[in-house]
Design a protein around this motif. Structure first.
Motif, PDB file in Angstrom:
ATOM      1  N   CYS A  81       0.841  -1.192   0.000  1.00 55.92           N
ATOM      2  CA  CYS A  81       0.000   0.000   0.000  1.00 55.92           C
ATOM      3  C   CYS A  81       0.883   1.250   0.000  1.00 55.92           C
ATOM      4  O   CYS A  81       1.862   1.327   0.745  1.00 55.92           O
ATOM      5  N   CYS A  84       0.014   3.061   3.842  1.00 54.49           N
ATOM      6  CA  CYS A  84       0.396   2.459   5.125  1.00 54.49           C
ATOM      7  C   CYS A  84       1.480   1.391   4.960  1.00 54.49           C
ATOM      8  O   CYS A  84       1.976   0.860   5.942  1.00 54.49           O
ATOM      9  N   CYS A 102      -4.285  -0.325  -0.021  1.00 54.96           N
ATOM     10  CA  CYS A 102      -5.055  -1.410   0.561  1.00 54.96           C
ATOM     11  C   CYS A 102      -6.504  -0.937   0.693  1.00 54.96           C
ATOM     12  O   CYS A 102      -6.794   0.248   0.524  1.00 54.96           O
ATOM     13  N   CYS A 105      -7.151   2.014   3.145  1.00 49.33           N
ATOM     14  CA  CYS A 105      -6.646   3.314   2.684  1.00 49.33           C
ATOM     15  C   CYS A 105      -7.455   3.803   1.483  1.00 49.33           C
ATOM     16  O   CYS A 105      -7.686   4.992   1.333  1.00 49.33           O
TER      17      CYS A 105
HETATM   18 ZN   LIG Z   1      -3.019   1.064   3.344  1.00 42.80          ZN
END
Ligand SMILES: [Zn+2]
Length: 118
Positions: A81, A84, A102, A105
């Protein structure tokens, strides 16, 4: 992610990339403006021009995402991601191989809570 899966995803990305490039080529905006059109005709032309522009904008953007994903495969960073840095699930990558985020997010992006890098 296994090497075999990564290879499959790369092939998918490359195939998708070809399709997009073809589409963008077809979206050639060469509408013949040489004759004097009547205003109604002109409105229709402008409308379809705008639609085509919007379409190619989407496609160019997707093409950029695909290129980015391919680059990340080369750099061994694919599937992480961009926010994150957690691994994006394989299920998600199979559905959207050019996903940058992801699921959680991505939700933040959609709610406008996360600024997407250009
Ligand atoms: Zn993420």
């Amino acid at each position: 992610m296994t090497k075999a899966n990564l290879k499959k995803i790369k092939e998918k990305l490359l195939a998708e990339r070809d399709i997009l490039i073809d589409k963008l080529k077809d979206n050639d905006l060469s509408i013949d403006d040489s004759e004097t059109p009547d205003p109604a005709d002109l409105a229709v032309r402008n409308y379809s021009k705008n639609v085509m522009l919007a379409v190619s904008e989407n496609e160019s953007r997707q093409l950029a995402l695909i290129d980015e994903a391919l680059r990340r495969i080369e750099d061994d960073e694919y599937g992480l991601c961009q926010n994150c840095e957690k691994e994006i699930t394989e299920k998600r990558l199979e559905a959207i191989p050019w996903a940058r985020y992801c699921l959680s997010c991505q939700e933040l992006v959609e709610q406008g809570l996360l600024d997407e890098e250009e």
